[in-house]
Design a protein around this motif. Structure first.
Motif, PDB file in Angstrom:
ATOM      1  N   LYS A 119     -14.434  -5.963  14.761  1.00 31.28           N
ATOM      2  CA  LYS A 119     -13.844  -4.631  14.582  1.00 31.28           C
ATOM      3  C   LYS A 119     -12.423  -4.750  14.032  1.00 31.28           C
ATOM      4  N   GLY A 120     -11.687  -5.730  14.522  1.00 31.21           N
ATOM      5  CA  GLY A 120     -10.327  -5.960  14.031  1.00 31.21           C
ATOM      6  C   GLY A 120     -10.315  -6.312  12.558  1.00 31.21           C
ATOM      7  N   LYS A 121     -11.246  -7.177  12.162  1.00 32.11           N
ATOM      8  CA  LYS A 121     -11.339  -7.542  10.747  1.00 32.11           C
ATOM      9  C   LYS A 121     -11.708  -6.328   9.907  1.00 32.11           C
ATOM     10  N   GLY A 122     -12.569  -5.482  10.440  1.00 33.01           N
ATOM     11  CA  GLY A 122     -12.965  -4.267   9.728  1.00 33.01           C
ATOM     12  C   GLY A 122     -11.796  -3.319   9.528  1.00 33.01           C
ATOM     13  N   GLU A 123     -10.988  -3.165  10.559  1.00 35.64           N
ATOM     14  CA  GLU A 123      -9.810  -2.303  10.448  1.00 35.64           C
ATOM     15  C   GLU A 123      -8.823  -2.869   9.429  1.00 35.64           C
ATOM     16  N   GLN A 124      -8.673  -4.185   9.423  1.00 36.37           N
ATOM     17  CA  GLN A 124      -7.786  -4.805   8.434  1.00 36.37           C
ATOM     18  C   GLN A 124      -8.286  -4.535   7.024  1.00 36.37           C
ATOM     19  N   ALA A 125      -9.583  -4.658   6.829  1.00 36.49           N
ATOM     20  CA  ALA A 125     -10.170  -4.426   5.507  1.00 36.49           C
ATOM     21  C   ALA A 125      -9.975  -2.977   5.084  1.00 36.49           C
ATOM     22  N   LYS A 126     -10.126  -2.073   6.021  1.00 36.93           N
ATOM     23  CA  LYS A 126      -9.929  -0.651   5.727  1.00 36.93           C
ATOM     24  C   LYS A 126      -8.473  -0.397   5.309  1.00 36.93           C
ATOM     25  N   GLY A 127      -7.548  -1.017   6.026  1.00 39.94           N
ATOM     26  CA  GLY A 127      -6.133  -0.886   5.677  1.00 39.94           C
ATOM     27  C   GLY A 127      -5.824  -1.507   4.328  1.00 39.94           C
ATOM     28  N   ASP A 128      -6.427  -2.665   4.046  1.00 36.86           N
ATOM     29  CA  ASP A 128      -6.239  -3.320   2.757  1.00 36.86           C
ATOM     30  C   ASP A 128      -6.742  -2.434   1.619  1.00 36.86           C
ATOM     31  N   ALA A 129      -7.898  -1.821   1.833  1.00 36.69           N
ATOM     32  CA  ALA A 129      -8.480  -0.954   0.805  1.00 36.69           C
ATOM     33  C   ALA A 129      -7.594   0.267   0.563  1.00 36.69           C
ATOM     34  N   ARG A 130      -7.070   0.837   1.625  1.00 35.16           N
ATOM     35  CA  ARG A 130      -6.193   2.010   1.490  1.00 35.16           C
ATOM     36  C   ARG A 130      -4.935   1.628   0.717  1.00 35.16           C
ATOM     37  N   GLN A 131      -4.366   0.463   1.047  1.00 33.57           N
ATOM     38  CA  GLN A 131      -3.173  -0.013   0.349  1.00 33.57           C
ATOM     39  C   GLN A 131      -3.465  -0.232  -1.138  1.00 33.57           C
ATOM     40  N   ALA A 132      -4.576  -0.856  -1.436  1.00 36.18           N
ATOM     41  CA  ALA A 132      -4.942  -1.122  -2.830  1.00 36.18           C
ATOM     42  C   ALA A 132      -5.131   0.178  -3.606  1.00 36.18           C
ATOM     43  N   LYS A 133      -5.762   1.146  -2.982  1.00 34.24           N
ATOM     44  CA  LYS A 133      -5.994   2.439  -3.629  1.00 34.24           C
ATOM     45  C   LYS A 133      -4.666   3.113  -3.966  1.00 34.24           C
ATOM     46  N   GLU A 134      -3.735   3.081  -3.030  1.00 33.72           N
ATOM     47  CA  GLU A 134      -2.442   3.718  -3.260  1.00 33.72           C
ATOM     48  C   GLU A 134      -1.633   2.972  -4.317  1.00 33.72           C
ATOM     49  N   LYS A 135      -1.733   1.653  -4.343  1.00 32.72           N
ATOM     50  CA  LYS A 135      -1.024   0.884  -5.367  1.00 32.72           C
ATOM     51  C   LYS A 135      -1.597   1.194  -6.743  1.00 32.72           C
TER      52      LYS A 135
END
Length: 57
Positions: free
Chosen positions: A34-50
């Motif tokens: 679950k922790g890895k999943g949350e990290q991936a979700k955060g990474d995806a959000r960051q990439a989208k905003e960049k």
């Protein structure tokens, strides 16, 4: 709005890292995943905003 989303992404990444570390410490594979999943979700959000920032400029 973009800053809010970037901050939310950072928060998700940090929360995910903490959850993953806690899961590893106690040997809970589900929590680690679950922790890895949350990290991936955060990474995806960051990439989208960049990507949005790149197209704005």
């Amino acid at each position: 709005m973009a800053k809010d989303q970037k901050a939310k992404g950072k928060k998700e990444q940090a929360k995910g890292k903490a959850k993953e570390a806690a899961g590893r410490a106690v040997g809970n594979e589900s929590m680690t995943a679950k922790g890895k999943g949350e990290q991936a979700k955060g990474d995806a959000r960051q990439a989208k905003e960049k990507a949005k920032d790149v197209f704005k400029h």
